[in-house]
Design a protein around this motif. Structure first.
Motif, PDB file in Angstrom:
ATOM      1  N   UNK A  44       0.834  -1.210   0.000  1.00 59.03           N
ATOM      2  CA  UNK A  44       0.000   0.000   0.000  1.00 59.03           C
ATOM      3  C   UNK A  44       0.865   1.255   0.000  1.00 59.03           C
ATOM      4  N   UNK A  45       1.927   1.256   0.799  1.00 57.19           N
ATOM      5  CA  UNK A  45       2.826   2.408   0.877  1.00 57.19           C
ATOM      6  C   UNK A  45       3.513   2.647  -0.460  1.00 57.19           C
ATOM      7  N   UNK A  46       3.928   1.559  -1.109  1.00 54.17           N
ATOM      8  CA  UNK A  46       4.581   1.687  -2.416  1.00 54.17           C
ATOM      9  C   UNK A  46       3.602   2.253  -3.438  1.00 54.17           C
ATOM     10  N   UNK A  47       2.342   1.757  -3.411  1.00 51.70           N
ATOM     11  CA  UNK A  47       1.332   2.284  -4.333  1.00 51.70           C
ATOM     12  C   UNK A  47       1.089   3.781  -4.086  1.00 51.70           C
ATOM     13  N   UNK A  48       1.116   4.182  -2.813  1.00 53.49           N
ATOM     14  CA  UNK A  48       0.797   5.572  -2.474  1.00 53.49           C
ATOM     15  C   UNK A  48       1.841   6.561  -2.991  1.00 53.49           C
ATOM     16  N   UNK A  49       3.127   6.172  -2.940  1.00 55.33           N
ATOM     17  CA  UNK A  49       4.202   7.113  -3.311  1.00 55.33           C
ATOM     18  C   UNK A  49       4.753   6.851  -4.703  1.00 55.33           C
ATOM     19  N   UNK A  50       4.283   5.759  -5.347  1.00 57.09           N
ATOM     20  CA  UNK A  50       4.820   5.447  -6.678  1.00 57.09           C
ATOM     21  C   UNK A  50       4.626   6.637  -7.619  1.00 57.09           C
ATOM     22  N   UNK A  51       5.613   6.911  -8.493  1.00 56.10           N
ATOM     23  CA  UNK A  51       6.791   6.060  -8.754  1.00 56.10           C
ATOM     24  C   UNK A  51       8.007   6.405  -7.878  1.00 56.10           C
ATOM     25  N   UNK A  52       7.891   7.433  -6.980  1.00 57.17           N
ATOM     26  CA  UNK A  52       9.039   7.842  -6.175  1.00 57.17           C
ATOM     27  C   UNK A  52       9.021   7.070  -4.855  1.00 57.17           C
ATOM     28  N   UNK A  53       9.675   5.911  -4.844  1.00 61.95           N
ATOM     29  CA  UNK A  53       9.641   5.027  -3.669  1.00 61.95           C
ATOM     30  C   UNK A  53      10.401   5.631  -2.500  1.00 61.95           C
ATOM     31  N   UNK A  54      11.286   6.605  -2.774  1.00 62.54           N
ATOM     32  CA  UNK A  54      12.066   7.212  -1.688  1.00 62.54           C
ATOM     33  C   UNK A  54      11.183   7.941  -0.692  1.00 62.54           C
ATOM     34  N   UNK A  55       9.967   8.260  -1.086  1.00 58.87           N
ATOM     35  CA  UNK A  55       9.054   8.968  -0.193  1.00 58.87           C
ATOM     36  C   UNK A  55       8.328   8.006   0.755  1.00 58.87           C
ATOM     37  N   UNK A  56       8.527   6.704   0.569  1.00 59.50           N
ATOM     38  CA  UNK A  56       7.853   5.699   1.405  1.00 59.50           C
ATOM     39  C   UNK A  56       8.568   5.585   2.741  1.00 59.50           C
ATOM     40  N   UNK A  57       8.172   6.439   3.686  1.00 59.38           N
ATOM     41  CA  UNK A  57       8.859   6.495   4.977  1.00 59.38           C
ATOM     42  C   UNK A  57       8.465   5.329   5.913  1.00 59.38           C
ATOM     43  N   UNK A  58       7.314   4.695   5.685  1.00 59.28           N
ATOM     44  CA  UNK A  58       6.844   3.659   6.597  1.00 59.28           C
ATOM     45  C   UNK A  58       7.364   2.260   6.297  1.00 59.28           C
ATOM     46  N   UNK A  59       8.098   2.098   5.191  1.00 59.68           N
ATOM     47  CA  UNK A  59       8.543   0.763   4.807  1.00 59.68           C
ATOM     48  C   UNK A  59       9.399   0.068   5.870  1.00 59.68           C
ATOM     49  N   UNK A  60      10.414   0.725   6.444  1.00 66.25           N
ATOM     50  CA  UNK A  60      11.216   0.043   7.478  1.00 66.25           C
ATOM     51  C   UNK A  60      10.376  -0.391   8.681  1.00 66.25           C
ATOM     52  N   UNK A  61       9.430   0.466   9.083  1.00 70.64           N
ATOM     53  CA  UNK A  61       8.595   0.124  10.246  1.00 70.64           C
ATOM     54  C   UNK A  61       7.721  -1.078   9.940  1.00 70.64           C
ATOM     55  N   UNK A  62       7.079  -1.048   8.764  1.00 67.65           N
ATOM     56  CA  UNK A  62       6.204  -2.173   8.411  1.00 67.65           C
ATOM     57  C   UNK A  62       6.998  -3.479   8.280  1.00 67.65           C
ATOM     58  N   UNK A  63       8.157  -3.377   7.670  1.00 68.81           N
ATOM     59  CA  UNK A  63       8.995  -4.570   7.506  1.00 68.81           C
ATOM     60  C   UNK A  63       9.446  -5.110   8.852  1.00 68.81           C
ATOM     61  N   UNK A  64       9.849  -4.193   9.761  1.00 70.89           N
ATOM     62  CA  UNK A  64      10.287  -4.623  11.094  1.00 70.89           C
ATOM     63  C   UNK A  64       9.150  -5.282  11.865  1.00 70.89           C
ATOM     64  N   UNK A  65       7.960  -4.687  11.789  1.00 67.13           N
ATOM     65  CA  UNK A  65       6.815  -5.249  12.519  1.00 67.13           C
ATOM     66  C   UNK A  65       6.424  -6.623  11.970  1.00 67.13           C
ATOM     67  N   UNK A 280      -7.547  -2.582  -6.626  1.00 66.42           N
ATOM     68  CA  UNK A 280      -6.378  -3.373  -6.990  1.00 66.42           C
ATOM     69  C   UNK A 280      -5.511  -3.661  -5.762  1.00 66.42           C
ATOM     70  N   UNK A 281      -5.417  -2.656  -4.879  1.00 71.29           N
ATOM     71  CA  UNK A 281      -4.639  -2.843  -3.653  1.00 71.29           C
ATOM     72  C   UNK A 281      -5.273  -3.927  -2.772  1.00 71.29           C
ATOM     73  N   UNK A 282      -6.604  -3.893  -2.660  1.00 71.93           N
ATOM     74  CA  UNK A 282      -7.292  -4.933  -1.892  1.00 71.93           C
ATOM     75  C   UNK A 282      -7.127  -6.313  -2.552  1.00 71.93           C
ATOM     76  N   UNK A 283      -7.179  -6.289  -3.886  1.00 70.53           N
ATOM     77  CA  UNK A 283      -7.051  -7.547  -4.626  1.00 70.53           C
ATOM     78  C   UNK A 283      -5.676  -8.178  -4.392  1.00 70.53           C
ATOM     79  N   UNK A 284      -4.658  -7.347  -4.315  1.00 71.08           N
ATOM     80  CA  UNK A 284      -3.304  -7.849  -4.045  1.00 71.08           C
ATOM     81  C   UNK A 284      -3.235  -8.491  -2.663  1.00 71.08           C
ATOM     82  N   UNK A 285      -3.949  -7.906  -1.696  1.00 69.23           N
ATOM     83  CA  UNK A 285      -3.970  -8.505  -0.355  1.00 69.23           C
ATOM     84  C   UNK A 285      -4.504  -9.930  -0.409  1.00 69.23           C
ATOM     85  N   UNK A 286      -5.594 -10.132  -1.173  1.00 68.81           N
ATOM     86  CA  UNK A 286      -6.178 -11.465  -1.253  1.00 68.81           C
ATOM     87  C   UNK A 286      -5.236 -12.443  -1.952  1.00 68.81           C
ATOM     88  N   UNK A 287      -4.491 -11.975  -2.932  1.00 67.10           N
ATOM     89  CA  UNK A 287      -3.515 -12.827  -3.606  1.00 67.10           C
ATOM     90  C   UNK A 287      -2.406 -13.245  -2.635  1.00 67.10           C
TER      91      UNK A 287
END
Length: 592
Positions: A44-65, A280-287
């Motif tokens: 979801x975070x990647x979709x929100x900031x795409x195409x500039x992934x550098x703006x995805x500040x929550x990725x480390x937190x989500x990955x750690x959790x 599409x984001x919800x659909x990816x969750x189900x996949x």
């Protein structure tokens, strides 16, 4: 049969660990779902900031959790397994201990009816199956039943339409699963265990009989029972596999075919979606998430199958535990004499239709010898077995010194009777301990005296370590006649006032038979003797000879009296004398 106990009954105080294991496993299963949510939030975070992934500040937190909850789930599951294994080991130990202790209380006839291979498998493998189930499958089953709650909640949180579509193949899978896991499977599991039990018993008997088989070159014939048990198992296994083929295929296809439902539905729904990116984001969750449902279903299937195996194993253990020992006398009496009396005794074996003994009456006075002779299967061994209560009579009574054996204390009865069977067993220990088993408190000198009285001196002298030689190791083996003499030494050491000899010279060669007959003189001196023999020369001097035919006494008397009657015994004696004087004619006309 008694009502079956809970499997956890055998865990004793350790059953609390099983409960904790199930709770921990359930918590672990729910925590294992949380990483999928954080993985989805990464997407979801990647979709929100795409195409500039550098703006995805929550990725480390989500990955750690995601990692934290995954590790936490594993640690709690490990704690669950620790608890379940400790409880499972204790349960299996208690099952074995209780069963073995109960076996010691059962009449000796029970062991005649149940082969050693069958009993070994029940005690060893059945308790092992319950151990596997409690240690691994039960915690997994608890987790598998808790997981659907979290799964269903998550499936409907994001998009209820996709949630319903995702559940369709699993509902179909459950239908197929119920066809496989219903009462028919429980019956099939029972047949499976019966087939294995039968094969195991036949295998043990076949292996034990190999020396005899090889001696008489009867390998094909002797293999027949074992081979037939294998064929019965094969027939069951093939039929069982064929019966499960279609349900198993349907189950496997349905739970693994979720994308066949999900992808076409996603394509159709995205065309009508107001916000296609959010859909599409919800659909990816189900996949990402639905594959865990397949794992969950497989855990339920395998755990349920093992639950049936454990239940069947418990039933087999309890089939032994529910066997009733003979009732103990409330006010046991002690006989003052050692005479034996049969009064109108009738007895039929369990499951038998024809009585083994019918209205049999006779007496053996103290210090006298009575011999039972007659055709095989006539009831001689059965009669002798009723004295020490291998079985209890159906009608009439067997008495020692005027006291019904059922009214005697078991230990008192065993102390009064010594046995010498045709098929004897030596334990894999020293000759000294093999003889001393009849009287554990006996000194070495007492054992040696009994061995000499049983004419075992020549046996002991030729062994590398004499009395301390361990039988069955380093090439130390004894012949059938030598084993017979060792068991005679046991009986002599016990010094019981009543002796039962059942075909005691059956496996002895002429030399050993001579030694055994000399040992009999020492063993039977002043004792009350009941002897069974086919070699009539060993009983001709008995005080009384009873001819048992088809469960009844056909005639009785001394050797000379029976010969004068010229009936069954006289014919048997004539045939015996003829066989004893057989001559073998060899090529050339010479006789050997």
């Amino acid at each position: 049969m008694e009502k079956s106990k809970s499997l956890l009954f055998y865990a004793g105080n350790y059953k609390i660990l099983t409960y904790l294991a199930c709770i921990f496993s359930g918590i672990s299963a729910l925590l294992a779902l949380i990483p999928f949510i954080y993985i989805w939030k990464v997407v979801e975070e990647i979709f929100r900031v795409a195409p500039d992934i550098t703006k995805a500040e929550g990725l480390p937190h989500y990955g750690l959790m995601a990692v934290v909850f995954a590790v936490l789930s594993m640690l709690i599951y490990f704690a669950a397994l620790m608890c379940s294994h400790i409880a499972a080991f204790r349960t299996a130990r208690n099952m074995r201990s209780m069963t073995l202790n109960h076996l010691m209380k059962l009449p000796l006839g029970f062991f005649e009816e149940n082969g050693s291979g069958k009993l070994r498998r029940i005690i060893d493998e059945s308790s092992g199956q319950t151990e596997t189930y409690l240690a691994h499958m039960l915690p997994d089953l608890a987790g598998a039943y808790v997981t659907p709650v979290g799964v269903i909640v998550l499936l409907f949180v994001f998009d209820w339409r996709l949630g319903i579509i995702s559940l369709i193949p699993f509902v179909i899978g459950i239908v197929f699963l119920m066809k496989m896991m219903g009462p028919s499977l429980a019956g099939s599991m029972k047949e499976y265990q019966n087939a294995l039990e039968d094969m195991n018993n036949q295998a043990v008997e076949y292996v034990r009989g190999i020396p005899v088989v090889k001696t008489f070159q009867q390998s094909v014939y002797s293999f027949r029972n074992f081979h037939e048990s294998i064929l019965r198992y094969r027939k069951w296994a093939i039929n069982y596999t064929i019966s499960l083929r279609m349900p198993m295929c349907g189950y496997t296809v349905s739970i693994n075919g979720i994308f066949a439902f999900l992808i076409p539905a996603g394509v159709l729904l995205i065309l009508s979606a107001v916000d296609y990116k959010a859909f599409l984001l919800d659909f990816i969750f189900y996949i990402i998430f639905t594959p865990i449902c397949t794992v969950m279903m497989n855990k339920i299937m395998f755990s349920s199958e093992n639950a049936m195996l454990a239940k069947d194993a418990q039933r087999r253990i309890e089939s032994i535990l529910n066997e009733k020992p003979f009732e103990k006398a409330k006010s046991p009496a002690v006989p003052k004499k050692n005479d034996i009396s049969f009064e109108h005794v009738s007895f039929t074996y369990k499951g038998g239709k024809v009585p083994a003994l019918k209205d049999v009456s006779f007496q053996i006075k103290e210090g006298k010898t009575v011999a039972l002779v007659g055709p095989s299967g006539g009831g001689k061994t059965t009669a002798a077995s009723l004295v020490p209560r291998f079985w209890d009579v159906d009608e009439g009574k067997v008495s020692i010194g005027g006291v019904d054996v059922r009214n005697m204390d078991e230990q008192e009865l065993m102390n009064r009777v010594a046995f010498v069977f045709q098929d004897n067993h030596l334990f894999k220990t020293s000759i000294l301990e093999n003889i001393r088993i009849s009287k554990p408190s006996a000194s070495r000198e007492e054992v040696l005296t009994a061995a000499k009285a049983a004419m075992c001196t020549d046996i002991i002298d030729k062994l590398p370590n004499g009395m301390d030689t361990v039988v069955g190791t380093k090439g130390v083996y004894l012949s059938g006649g030598e084993i017979q003499r060792i068991t005679l030494a046991r009986a002599i050491l016990k010094d019981a006032p009543i002796i039962i000899l059942d075909e005691a010279t059956a496996f002895a060669d002429p030399e050993n038979e001579y030694q055994i007959q000399k040992a009999f003189d020492r063993l039977t001196k002043g004792k009350t003797i009941l002897i069974i023999a086919h070699r009539l020369s060993t009983v001709k001097n008995a005080d009384q000879i009873l001819v048992i035919v088809d469960g009844s006494i056909a005639e009785q008397g001394t050797h000379q009296e029976l010969l004068q009657k010229n009936k069954v015994y006289a014919r048997m004696w004539t045939e015996y004398e003829s066989s004893a004087t057989w001559k073998v004619t060899v090529k050339g006309g010479a006789k050997a």
